[in-house]
Design a protein around this motif. Sequence first.
Motif, PDB file in Angstrom:
ATOM      1  N   MET A 102     -51.717-115.552  90.035  1.00 36.37           N
ATOM      2  CA  MET A 102     -51.386-115.381  88.764  1.00 36.37           C
ATOM      3  C   MET A 102     -50.478-116.412  88.509  1.00 36.37           C
ATOM      4  N   THR A 103     -51.616-117.761  87.472  1.00 37.44           N
ATOM      5  CA  THR A 103     -50.509-119.030  87.249  1.00 37.44           C
ATOM      6  C   THR A 103     -50.789-118.877  86.125  1.00 37.44           C
ATOM      7  N   THR A 104     -51.587-118.653  85.156  1.00 35.89           N
ATOM      8  CA  THR A 104     -51.186-118.714  82.910  1.00 35.89           C
ATOM      9  C   THR A 104     -50.244-117.802  83.460  1.00 35.89           C
ATOM     10  N   ILE A 105     -50.166-117.962  81.774  1.00 28.51           N
ATOM     11  CA  ILE A 105     -49.051-117.120  81.604  1.00 28.51           C
ATOM     12  C   ILE A 105     -49.785-116.170  80.332  1.00 28.51           C
ATOM     13  N   ASP A 106     -50.762-116.218  80.182  1.00 30.35           N
ATOM     14  CA  ASP A 106     -51.964-114.812  80.002  1.00 30.35           C
ATOM     15  C   ASP A 106     -52.024-113.410  81.377  1.00 30.35           C
ATOM     16  N   ASP A 107     -52.032-114.580  82.408  1.00 32.70           N
ATOM     17  CA  ASP A 107     -52.205-113.616  83.412  1.00 32.70           C
ATOM     18  C   ASP A 107     -50.347-113.010  83.072  1.00 32.70           C
ATOM     19  N   PHE A 108     -49.783-113.623  83.182  1.00 35.52           N
ATOM     20  CA  PHE A 108     -48.147-112.996  83.418  1.00 35.52           C
ATOM     21  C   PHE A 108     -48.257-111.675  82.456  1.00 35.52           C
ATOM     22  N   LEU A 109     -48.995-111.984  80.783  1.00 38.28           N
ATOM     23  CA  LEU A 109     -48.139-110.781  80.294  1.00 38.28           C
ATOM     24  C   LEU A 109     -49.456-109.957  80.083  1.00 38.28           C
ATOM     25  N   VAL A 110     -50.851-110.042  80.598  1.00 40.16           N
ATOM     26  CA  VAL A 110     -51.157-108.771  81.353  1.00 40.16           C
ATOM     27  C   VAL A 110     -50.911-108.695  82.816  1.00 40.16           C
ATOM     28  N   LEU A 111     -50.229-109.012  82.949  1.00 45.27           N
ATOM     29  CA  LEU A 111     -49.664-108.520  84.402  1.00 45.27           C
ATOM     30  C   LEU A 111     -48.150-107.300  83.732  1.00 45.27           C
ATOM     31  N   ILE A 112     -47.653-107.596  83.044  1.00 41.87           N
ATOM     32  CA  ILE A 112     -46.752-106.818  82.383  1.00 41.87           C
ATOM     33  C   ILE A 112     -46.891-105.976  81.472  1.00 41.87           C
ATOM     34  N   ARG A 113     -48.197-106.064  80.472  1.00 42.82           N
ATOM     35  CA  ARG A 113     -48.752-104.919  79.632  1.00 42.82           C
ATOM     36  C   ARG A 113     -49.227-103.811  80.923  1.00 42.82           C
ATOM     37  N   ASP A 114     -50.086-104.260  81.601  1.00 45.47           N
ATOM     38  CA  ASP A 114     -50.666-103.200  82.848  1.00 45.47           C
ATOM     39  C   ASP A 114     -49.819-102.849  84.051  1.00 45.47           C
ATOM     40  N   GLU A 115     -48.830-103.035  84.698  1.00 44.86           N
ATOM     41  CA  GLU A 115     -48.316-102.983  85.549  1.00 44.86           C
ATOM     42  C   GLU A 115     -46.796-102.307  84.794  1.00 44.86           C
ATOM     43  N   ILE A 116     -46.094-102.836  83.785  1.00 47.70           N
ATOM     44  CA  ILE A 116     -44.371-102.260  83.258  1.00 47.70           C
ATOM     45  C   ILE A 116     -44.908-101.846  81.871  1.00 47.70           C
ATOM     46  N   GLY A 117     -46.719-101.558  81.164  1.00 49.73           N
ATOM     47  CA  GLY A 117     -46.572-100.586  79.943  1.00 49.73           C
ATOM     48  C   GLY A 117     -45.624-101.633  78.555  1.00 49.73           C
ATOM     49  N   LEU A 118     -45.588-102.191  78.766  1.00 52.33           N
ATOM     50  CA  LEU A 118     -44.820-102.906  77.455  1.00 52.33           C
ATOM     51  C   LEU A 118     -46.340-103.863  76.432  1.00 52.33           C
ATOM     52  N   ALA A 119     -46.378-103.484  75.277  1.00 45.68           N
ATOM     53  CA  ALA A 119     -47.221-104.202  74.201  1.00 45.68           C
ATOM     54  C   ALA A 119     -47.041-105.956  74.228  1.00 45.68           C
ATOM     55  N   VAL A 120     -47.085-106.502  75.283  1.00 48.45           N
ATOM     56  CA  VAL A 120     -46.410-108.187  75.223  1.00 48.45           C
ATOM     57  C   VAL A 120     -47.305-108.557  74.450  1.00 48.45           C
ATOM     58  N   GLY A 121     -46.826-110.109  74.063  1.00 46.56           N
ATOM     59  CA  GLY A 121     -48.029-111.113  73.991  1.00 46.56           C
ATOM     60  C   GLY A 121     -47.669-112.342  73.087  1.00 46.56           C
ATOM     61  N   PRO A 122     -48.525-112.852  72.999  1.00 46.77           N
ATOM     62  CA  PRO A 122     -47.448-115.324  73.249  1.00 46.77           C
ATOM     63  C   PRO A 122     -46.994-114.573  71.778  1.00 46.77           C
ATOM     64  N   GLU A 123     -46.709-114.325  71.106  1.00 52.60           N
ATOM     65  CA  GLU A 123     -45.202-114.090  69.912  1.00 52.60           C
ATOM     66  C   GLU A 123     -43.884-113.724  71.094  1.00 52.60           C
ATOM     67  N   HIS A 124     -43.944-113.021  72.213  1.00 58.46           N
ATOM     68  CA  HIS A 124     -43.418-113.072  72.663  1.00 58.46           C
ATOM     69  C   HIS A 124     -42.862-113.360  74.065  1.00 58.46           C
ATOM     70  N   VAL A 125     -43.242-114.854  74.503  1.00 55.21           N
ATOM     71  CA  VAL A 125     -43.036-115.622  75.843  1.00 55.21           C
ATOM     72  C   VAL A 125     -41.917-116.319  74.990  1.00 55.21           C
ATOM     73  N   ASP A 126     -41.312-116.815  74.239  1.00 48.78           N
ATOM     74  CA  ASP A 126     -40.588-117.662  73.777  1.00 48.78           C
ATOM     75  C   ASP A 126     -39.209-116.908  73.365  1.00 48.78           C
ATOM     76  N   MET A 127     -39.337-115.342  73.444  1.00 45.36           N
ATOM     77  CA  MET A 127     -38.068-114.507  72.817  1.00 45.36           C
ATOM     78  C   MET A 127     -37.012-114.558  73.912  1.00 45.36           C
ATOM     79  N   PRO A 128     -35.641-114.461  72.852  1.00 48.18           N
ATOM     80  CA  PRO A 128     -34.878-114.033  73.960  1.00 48.18           C
ATOM     81  C   PRO A 128     -35.165-112.593  75.156  1.00 48.18           C
ATOM     82  N   LEU A 129     -35.035-112.037  76.106  1.00 45.07           N
ATOM     83  CA  LEU A 129     -35.550-111.073  76.556  1.00 45.07           C
ATOM     84  C   LEU A 129     -34.731-109.810  75.920  1.00 45.07           C
ATOM     85  N   GLY A 130     -33.484-109.942  75.017  1.00 46.37           N
ATOM     86  CA  GLY A 130     -32.949-109.144  74.110  1.00 46.37           C
ATOM     87  C   GLY A 130     -33.381-108.846  73.336  1.00 46.37           C
TER      88      GLY A 130
END
Length: 75
Positions: A1-29
């Motif tokens: 997992m080297t790309t940010i896109d792979d990272f987002l897929v992992l979050i969607r698949d493993e955590i179940g959060l619907a995140v996309g590129p628009e969330h990458v630089d957003m504060p976690l809160g």
Amino acid sequence: MTTIDDFLVLIRDEIGLAVGPEHVDMPLGLVPGWDSMHLLALLTALERQIGRPISLPDVLQAESLNRIHEVVVRT
């Protein structure tokens, strides 16, 4: 997992959060649905996928998904 896109897929698949590129630089809160339990689940999933430990203190200091990704990639 080297790309940010792979990272987002992992979050969607493993955590179940619907995140996309628009969330990458957003504060976690501000990431919809994010809480501290997601961070722990994500850290576990990441370590399982990459096969090595990730610095918990570095991840705890990360203020965005992008910063978490940077910690993982450099570890």
